[in-house]
Design a protein around this motif. Structure first.
Motif, PDB file in Angstrom:
ATOM      1  N   LEU A 146       0.839  -1.196   0.000  1.00 20.59           N
ATOM      2  CA  LEU A 146       0.000   0.000   0.000  1.00 20.59           C
ATOM      3  C   LEU A 146       0.875   1.247   0.000  1.00 20.59           C
ATOM      4  N   ASP A 147       0.251   2.376  -0.290  1.00 18.26           N
ATOM      5  CA  ASP A 147       0.972   3.645  -0.359  1.00 18.26           C
ATOM      6  C   ASP A 147      -0.006   4.760   0.001  1.00 18.26           C
ATOM      7  N   ALA A 148       0.381   5.614   0.940  1.00 20.47           N
ATOM      8  CA  ALA A 148      -0.505   6.705   1.349  1.00 20.47           C
ATOM      9  C   ALA A 148      -0.812   7.655   0.206  1.00 20.47           C
ATOM     10  N   ALA A 149       0.048   7.724  -0.798  1.00 21.63           N
ATOM     11  CA  ALA A 149      -0.207   8.610  -1.938  1.00 21.63           C
ATOM     12  C   ALA A 149      -1.473   8.224  -2.687  1.00 21.63           C
ATOM     13  N   LEU A 150      -1.945   6.998  -2.513  1.00 19.01           N
ATOM     14  CA  LEU A 150      -3.185   6.565  -3.151  1.00 19.01           C
ATOM     15  C   LEU A 150      -4.387   7.346  -2.632  1.00 19.01           C
ATOM     16  N   LEU A 151      -4.230   7.979  -1.467  1.00 13.37           N
ATOM     17  CA  LEU A 151      -5.309   8.820  -0.942  1.00 13.37           C
ATOM     18  C   LEU A 151      -5.546  10.048  -1.801  1.00 13.37           C
ATOM     19  N   MET A 152      -4.606  10.351  -2.706  1.00 16.00           N
ATOM     20  CA  MET A 152      -4.741  11.509  -3.582  1.00 16.00           C
ATOM     21  C   MET A 152      -5.659  11.243  -4.769  1.00 16.00           C
ATOM     22  N   ILE A 153      -6.029   9.999  -4.993  1.00 16.67           N
ATOM     23  CA  ILE A 153      -6.817   9.647  -6.180  1.00 16.67           C
ATOM     24  C   ILE A 153      -8.100  10.466  -6.294  1.00 16.67           C
ATOM     25  N   PRO A 154      -8.908  10.605  -5.242  1.00 15.53           N
ATOM     26  CA  PRO A 154     -10.105  11.441  -5.388  1.00 15.53           C
ATOM     27  C   PRO A 154      -9.778  12.927  -5.456  1.00 15.53           C
ATOM     28  N   ARG A 155      -8.720  13.345  -4.780  1.00 15.97           N
ATOM     29  CA  ARG A 155      -8.383  14.771  -4.749  1.00 15.97           C
ATOM     30  C   ARG A 155      -8.011  15.296  -6.124  1.00 15.97           C
ATOM     31  N   VAL A 156      -7.323  14.478  -6.934  1.00 15.55           N
ATOM     32  CA  VAL A 156      -6.927  14.931  -8.268  1.00 15.55           C
ATOM     33  C   VAL A 156      -8.018  14.672  -9.304  1.00 15.55           C
ATOM     34  N   GLY A 157      -9.112  14.026  -8.892  1.00 16.59           N
ATOM     35  CA  GLY A 157     -10.227  13.803  -9.806  1.00 16.59           C
ATOM     36  C   GLY A 157     -10.130  12.535 -10.633  1.00 16.59           C
ATOM     37  N   PHE A 158      -9.226  11.631 -10.271  1.00 20.18           N
ATOM     38  CA  PHE A 158      -9.074  10.396 -11.047  1.00 20.18           C
ATOM     39  C   PHE A 158     -10.316   9.517 -10.938  1.00 20.18           C
ATOM     40  N   LEU A 159     -10.898   9.460  -9.759  1.00 20.08           N
ATOM     41  CA  LEU A 159     -12.165   8.766  -9.517  1.00 20.08           C
ATOM     42  C   LEU A 159     -13.003   9.607  -8.563  1.00 20.08           C
ATOM     43  N   PRO A 160     -14.316   9.462  -8.605  1.00 22.57           N
ATOM     44  CA  PRO A 160     -15.165  10.183  -7.646  1.00 22.57           C
ATOM     45  C   PRO A 160     -14.827   9.770  -6.217  1.00 22.57           C
ATOM     46  N   PRO A 161     -14.942  10.674  -5.270  1.00 23.13           N
ATOM     47  CA  PRO A 161     -14.527  10.385  -3.892  1.00 23.13           C
ATOM     48  C   PRO A 161     -15.323   9.284  -3.208  1.00 23.13           C
ATOM     49  N   GLN A 162     -16.513   8.989  -3.707  1.00 25.65           N
ATOM     50  CA  GLN A 162     -17.289   7.927  -3.083  1.00 25.65           C
ATOM     51  C   GLN A 162     -17.365   6.682  -3.964  1.00 25.65           C
ATOM     52  N   ASP A 163     -16.483   6.601  -4.954  1.00 23.85           N
ATOM     53  CA  ASP A 163     -16.366   5.382  -5.753  1.00 23.85           C
ATOM     54  C   ASP A 163     -15.961   4.227  -4.827  1.00 23.85           C
ATOM     55  N   PRO A 164     -16.561   3.033  -4.981  1.00 23.45           N
ATOM     56  CA  PRO A 164     -16.235   1.914  -4.085  1.00 23.45           C
ATOM     57  C   PRO A 164     -14.746   1.587  -4.047  1.00 23.45           C
ATOM     58  N   ARG A 165     -14.040   1.807  -5.166  1.00 26.97           N
ATOM     59  CA  ARG A 165     -12.595   1.530  -5.182  1.00 26.97           C
ATOM     60  C   ARG A 165     -11.829   2.534  -4.339  1.00 26.97           C
ATOM     61  N   VAL A 166     -12.296   3.765  -4.317  1.00 28.70           N
ATOM     62  CA  VAL A 166     -11.683   4.785  -3.456  1.00 28.70           C
ATOM     63  C   VAL A 166     -11.965   4.468  -1.994  1.00 28.70           C
ATOM     64  N   LEU A 167     -13.220   4.150  -1.684  1.00 24.44           N
ATOM     65  CA  LEU A 167     -13.586   3.832  -0.310  1.00 24.44           C
ATOM     66  C   LEU A 167     -12.830   2.606   0.190  1.00 24.44           C
ATOM     67  N   GLY A 168     -12.648   1.619  -0.704  1.00 20.89           N
ATOM     68  CA  GLY A 168     -11.886   0.429  -0.327  1.00 20.89           C
ATOM     69  C   GLY A 168     -10.431   0.751  -0.043  1.00 20.89           C
ATOM     70  N   THR A 169      -9.862   1.676  -0.819  1.00 17.23           N
ATOM     71  CA  THR A 169      -8.469   2.071  -0.614  1.00 17.23           C
ATOM     72  C   THR A 169      -8.303   2.814   0.709  1.00 17.23           C
ATOM     73  N   ILE A 170      -9.257   3.682   1.025  1.00 24.99           N
ATOM     74  CA  ILE A 170      -9.199   4.383   2.311  1.00 24.99           C
ATOM     75  C   ILE A 170      -9.207   3.375   3.457  1.00 24.99           C
ATOM     76  N   THR A 171     -10.112   2.386   3.369  1.00 26.96           N
ATOM     77  CA  THR A 171     -10.205   1.372   4.420  1.00 26.96           C
ATOM     78  C   THR A 171      -8.920   0.563   4.517  1.00 26.96           C
ATOM     79  N   ALA A 172      -8.361   0.181   3.366  1.00 26.34           N
ATOM     80  CA  ALA A 172      -7.124  -0.608   3.360  1.00 26.34           C
ATOM     81  C   ALA A 172      -5.979   0.169   3.998  1.00 26.34           C
ATOM     82  N   ILE A 173      -5.885   1.451   3.701  1.00 25.51           N
ATOM     83  CA  ILE A 173      -4.811   2.265   4.275  1.00 25.51           C
ATOM     84  C   ILE A 173      -5.031   2.467   5.768  1.00 25.51           C
TER      85      ILE A 173
END
Length: 609
Positions: A460-487
Motif C-alpha cells: 500500500l501507499d498513502a499517496a493513493l489517498l490523492m486519487i479522489p483529490r486529483v479527480g481520477f475517480l469520484p470520492p465515493q467510488d467503491p474503489r476509493v472507499l476500499g483504498t481508504i479502508t485498506a490504508i
C-alpha cells in the motif's frame, strides 16, 4: 540536546534560524537557507556553533509565543530573582542578514549570559575573533560576522561571552550581522527600530491576505506565516524545510537535506497561497516554477536549488555526530537525479491551478506546458522511482501513473475551456483515457478492493489517498472507499498514516521512519470527500494537537516517543494543513486544479496560460 519540537523559527525571507526553549540558536545558515551553517549545534554539540541568550542559571523558558501574527518571538523566564524576556527576530533582508536579540527586564533583577560560539562550514572552521570597543568581529575565509551590543564581552574558551544583569525596564540589544569578508561592513542596524519595522512588515503581510474565519483561523494563519518565512524572496522559491539531516527515526540513516524546492509541492503551495489571498507570492512561486523547469522536458528534475540550479550533489559531513547520533549528516540530495514521473503531472496541475485562478500569464508559459506534455506522452509508461524517492529498483508506481493522467487531463481540459490555447485536446484526452484504463487494470487489486503502491505488488501507499483529490475517480467510488479502508487498516498507527511499509523497501537504508504528517492530512481530505466529515474533523484536530507550542510541525511523528521527527518546520506539513482546514471550514471538497476561495467556494476559471 533539545527535541525537534523545542525549536521556534526565525526568518528574513532568505535564510532561517532555529531557537530552542533554552534560548539557544542551534541552527543558522548564512547567507542563504542552503549555505553552510555557522551554528550547527542542532546536528552535534554546542561546540559546533550556537548562540544562547538566557538567564545565567540556565533552564527551559517558562513560556514563549510569537507576537500576534508575526515572526517575532517572545521567550520569557520566570526565576526566583525576577522575570526576563528575550525578543528574537530577523529583520526582512536589507543589505545583509541580521539576527536581533533584545533582553528585556520585566521585574526583579536577573543575571543573564550570552554565549556566542561561531563555527563556520557546519562546525568545522573556528573564526579569528577580535574585540573592539563597540563590536566583536569574527572572520574566516569568505565570512565576516559582527556582534554589536552595549553589554560587556570577552573571549572565553573559543567563545564570546557576555554576563550582565537586567532589571525591570532594562532593554539590552544584541545585533549579529553577516557579510562577505571582502566587502565593506553594512550599515549598523538599530535594534529597537528594526523591531518596530519587523513587526510592521509581518502585520502588514498578514493583513494583506484574506480574512479567514472559522475555528481554524489561527492555525491557518500561523502555517501561512511559516510558509512565507520559508520563502527565498529573491526568486520566489519555497524550501521544503529550513534544516538538513534531522532523522526520520532517531539513530537511523534516513537523514536528508530539505533546503531545496520540490516541484511536487507546487500545487499545494499555489492552493494554499491563492486560497488565502496571497496572489503576489503565488505568482512569484509560479514564475519560479516556470524558470526552473524551462529547458529540455526530458531533463525535468524533481527538485531545484533556491535559484533554480539543477545540480545539487549529495555529500556527507563525517565530522558531525548527527542529531541524537543519527548519521550520516548530508548536504545536497542525490534524489534530484531520479526519474519521478509524477512531477510532470504535478507541474502541469499546478500551472492549471494558476491559470484557473487568473494569475497573470507569461507568453512562453503555454509553449513550455505543451513541451512537457509532449514528453510525458512518450514517457508515462516507464518505471520510475516514485514520489517517495525510492533508491532501489524502478517500478511502475500507481501514483506516478495517476499523476501522468492528471497531466494529460489538465492539458486537454485547458484547450477545451480556453479558446486562445492551442493543442491536440482530443489526443491528450485519449491518452488520459488510456492511462486511466491502465491504472485500473494493473494498479487495482480487485480481490482486496484497494489500489496498490505499484503494479503487480500487494504493498500500500498513502499517496493513493490523492486519487479522489486529483479527480481520477469520484470520492465515493467503491474503489476509493476500499483504498481508504485498506490504508486505515494497513498503514496507520495510533490513527496516523505511514507513507508505506519501509520494512519492504529495497533502498538499502538503515532504520524506519515515523508517521508522515502530510499523509495524515491527505486522509483528512479523503475522509471529508467521502462524506465522513466528523471522522475527518477529529483526525484534523488530532493533527493540530501535534504542533509545538508555537504552531510548528516537522515532517513526521513518532507515536511511541510522542515527539516530532524529521526536518523542521516542514512546508509539506503546513501546506496540507491550510488546504484541509479550508475544506473543513467550507464543508465541501474541491478539485486540485481549482482554487479554494476563503469561504471554501471554488475559484472561477479564467483565461490565460
Amino acid at each position: 540536546m533539545a527535541r525537534i519540537e523545542d525549536y521556534a523559527l526565525l526568518g528574513d525571507l532568505q535564510t532561517a534560524a532555529l531557537v530552542s526553549t533554552a534560548g539557544s540558536i542551534d541552527w543558522l545558515c548564512l547567507p542563504r537557507f542552503d549555505s553552510p551553517a555557522c551554528f550547527a549545534a542542532l546536528l552535534d554539540t554546542p561546540d559546533a556553533g550556537h548562540w544562547s541568550v538566557a538567564p545565567a542559571a540556565g533552564g527551559t523558558c517558562t513560556r514563549r509565543r510569537y507576537v500576534e501574527d508575526t515572526m517575532v518571538l517572545d521567550t520569557e523566564w520566570v526565576t526566583p530573582e525576577g522575570t526576563v524576556r528575550v525578543i528574537d527576530f530577523m529583520p526582512p533582508r536589507g543589505h545583509a542578514p541580521d539576527v536581533v536579540r533584545i533582553v528585556e527586564g520585566v521585574h526583579g533583577a536577573v543575571a543573564m549570559r550570552s554565549d556566542l560560539t561561531l563555527r563556520f562550514e557546519y562546525g568545522r572552521v573556528v573564526p579569528w575573533v577580535r574585540h573592539h570597543d563597540d563590536r566583536v568581529e569574527a572572520v574566516a575565509g569568505p565570512n565576516r560576522v559582527r556582534l554589536r551590543t552595549p553589554a560587556p564581552t570577552e573571549g572565553r574558551d573559543m567563545s564570546t561571552v557576555s554576563e550582565f544583569t537586567v532589571r525591570a525596564g532594562d532593554r539590552v540589544p544584541f545585533v549579529l550581522t553577516w557579510n562577505p569578508s571582502h566587502e565593506p561592513p553594512p550599515k549598523v542596524v538599530d535594534a529597537e527600530r528594526a523591531l518596530t519595522e519587523t513587526l510592521r512588515f509581518w502585520t502588514d503581510w498578514t493583513q494583506r491576505g484574506n480574512h479567514i474565519r472559522g475555528p481554524y483561523r489561527h492555525a491557518i494563519s500561523r502555517s501561512l506565516l511559516t510558509l512565507k518565512a520559508l520563502t527565498y524572496d529573491p526568486t520566489g522559491g519555497i524550501v521544503a524545510a529550513a534544516t538538513t539531516s534531522l532523522p526520520e527515526q532517531i539513530g537511523g540513516g534516513r537523514n536528508w537535506d530539505y533546503r531545496y524546492c520540490w516541484l511536487r509541492d507546487s500545487t499545494y503551495t499555489l492552493q494554499a497561497l491563492i486560497a488565502a489571498g496571497y496572489l503576489t507570492e503565488a505568482k512569484a512561486w509560479r514564475e519560479w516554477l516556470l524558470r526552473a523547469v524551462a529547458g529540455e522536458p526530458a531533463d525535468l528534475k524533481i527538485m531545484y536549488a533556491l535559484d533554480g540550479t539543477r545540480y545539487v550533489p549529495e555529500s556527507e559531513l563525517p565530522w558531525l555526530a548527527g542529531y541524537e547520533g543519527s548519521r550520516p549528516v548530508r548536504t545536497g540530495n542525490a534524489a534530484s537525479d531520479q526519474l519521478q514521473l509524477d512531477v510532470w503531472g504535478e507541474t502541469l496541475d499546478g500551472l492549471a491551478l494558476a491559470r484557473n485562478a487568473g494569475l497573470a500569464s507569461r507568453d512562453d508559459a503555454w509553449d513550455l506546458q505543451v513541451a512537457l506534455m509532449n514528453h510525458l506522452e512518450g514517457a508515462w509508461d516507464q518505471p520510475d522511482n516514485g514520489l517517495w524517492e525510492m533508491r532501489g529498483a524502478r517500478r511502475h508506481f500507481t501514483h506516478s501513473k495517476v499523476l501522468a493522467w492528471v497531466g494529460a487531463n489538465r492539458m486537454a481540459e485547458a484547450v477545451r475551456t480556453h479558446p486562445e490555447l492551442d493543442g491536440p485536446a482530443d489526443r491528450w484526452a485519449a491518452l488520459a483515457d488510456t492511462i486511466h484504463a491502465d491504472v485500473l487494470a494493473h494498479g487495482f487489486d480487485a480481490e482486496r478492493n484497494t489500489f496498490t503502491q505499484s503494479y503487480g505488488a500487494p504493498g500500500l501507499d498513502a499517496a493513493l489517498l490523492m486519487i479522489p483529490r486529483v479527480g481520477f475517480l469520484p470520492p465515493q467510488d467503491p474503489r476509493v472507499l476500499g483504498t481508504i479502508t485498506a490504508i486505515q487498516n494497513g498503514l496507520t498507527e495510533d490513527g496516523l498514516v505511514k507513507r508505506y511499509d519501509t520494512t519492504d523497501s529495497d533502498d538499502g537504508l538503515s532504520g524506519g521512519e515515523g508517521l508522515f504528517l502530510a499523509c495524515s492530512f491527505w486522509l483528512v481530505d479523503a475522509l471529508h470527500l467521502a462524506g465522513r466529515t466528523p471522522e475527518a474533523t477529529a483526525l484534523f484536530e488530532r493533527l493540530l494537537s501535534l504542533r509545538n507550542d508555537v504552531g510548528l510541525l516537522s515532517e513526521e511523528w513518532d507515536p511511541e516517543a510522542g515527539r516530532l521527527l524529521g526536518n523542521t518546520p516542514q512546508a509539506f506539513s503546513h501546506f496540507p494543513l491550510v488546504t484541509s482546514a479550508l475544506q473543513l471550514h467550507a464543508g465541501r471538497g474541491h478539485h486540485s486544479s481549482q482554487a479554494i476561495a476563503v469561504d471554501g467556494t471554488e475559484g472561477t476559471p479564467t483565461t490565460g496560460p
